[in-house]
Design a protein around this motif. Structure first.
Motif, mmCIF file in Angstrom:
data_model
loop_
_atom_site.group_PDB
_atom_site.id
_atom_site.type_symbol
_atom_site.label_atom_id
_atom_site.label_comp_id
_atom_site.label_asym_id
_atom_site.label_seq_id
_atom_site.Cartn_x
_atom_site.Cartn_y
_atom_site.Cartn_z
ATOM 1 N N GLU A 193 37.817 34.775 32.882
ATOM 2 C CA GLU A 193 39.050 33.772 32.783
ATOM 3 C C GLU A 193 40.323 32.995 33.252
ATOM 4 N N VAL A 194 38.707 32.930 34.763
ATOM 5 C CA VAL A 194 39.309 32.007 36.109
ATOM 6 C C VAL A 194 39.018 30.712 35.433
ATOM 7 N N VAL A 225 38.515 36.709 41.597
ATOM 8 C CA VAL A 225 39.423 37.447 40.655
ATOM 9 C C VAL A 225 40.424 38.795 40.862
ATOM 10 N N LYS A 226 40.700 38.945 41.672
ATOM 11 C CA LYS A 226 41.391 39.993 42.361
ATOM 12 C C LYS A 226 42.139 39.176 43.044
ATOM 13 N N LEU A 227 42.025 38.413 43.712
ATOM 14 C CA LEU A 227 43.457 37.447 43.941
ATOM 15 C C LEU A 227 44.196 36.350 42.993
ATOM 16 N N LEU A 228 43.567 35.983 42.236
ATOM 17 C CA LEU A 228 44.510 35.617 41.303
ATOM 18 C C LEU A 228 44.977 36.363 40.025
ATOM 19 N N ASN A 229 44.837 37.625 40.035
ATOM 20 C CA ASN A 229 45.132 38.866 39.229
ATOM 21 C C ASN A 229 44.165 38.337 37.541
ATOM 22 N N TYR A 230 42.854 38.073 37.954
ATOM 23 C CA TYR A 230 42.387 38.234 36.537
ATOM 24 C C TYR A 230 41.746 39.552 35.765
ATOM 25 N N ASN A 231 41.387 39.445 34.924
ATOM 26 C CA ASN A 231 40.739 40.481 35.025
ATOM 27 C C ASN A 231 38.827 40.644 34.478
#
Length: 66
Positions: free
Chosen positions: A65-66, A55-61
């Motif tokens: 959301e992924v 999630v953090k690597l892909l900048n999602y909340n």
């Protein structure tokens, strides 16, 4: 005899009117593999950690959301 295999579990959840039995089977089903020899808690914790990292690597909340 009632097992925690899907066919038995689903039948109990859909057709049993005895609330105590319904709750007992439900609780047994949701806590399976959470203690003793078959405890998969460390695996679940690792999966959650990896999901958070993704999630953090892909900048999602959040993972949904992924």
């Amino acid at each position: 005899m009632i097992t925690l295999d899907a066919p038995s579990f689903i039948s109990v959840m859909q057709h049993v009117c005895n609330r105590a039995l319904h709750e007992e089977v439900y609780r047994a089903y949701i806590t399976r593999a959470s203690s003793g020899y078959l405890d998969n808690t460390p695996i679940i914790n690792q999966l959650l950690k990896l999901r958070l990292e993704k999630v953090k690597l892909l900048n999602y909340n959040n993972y949904a959301e992924v």
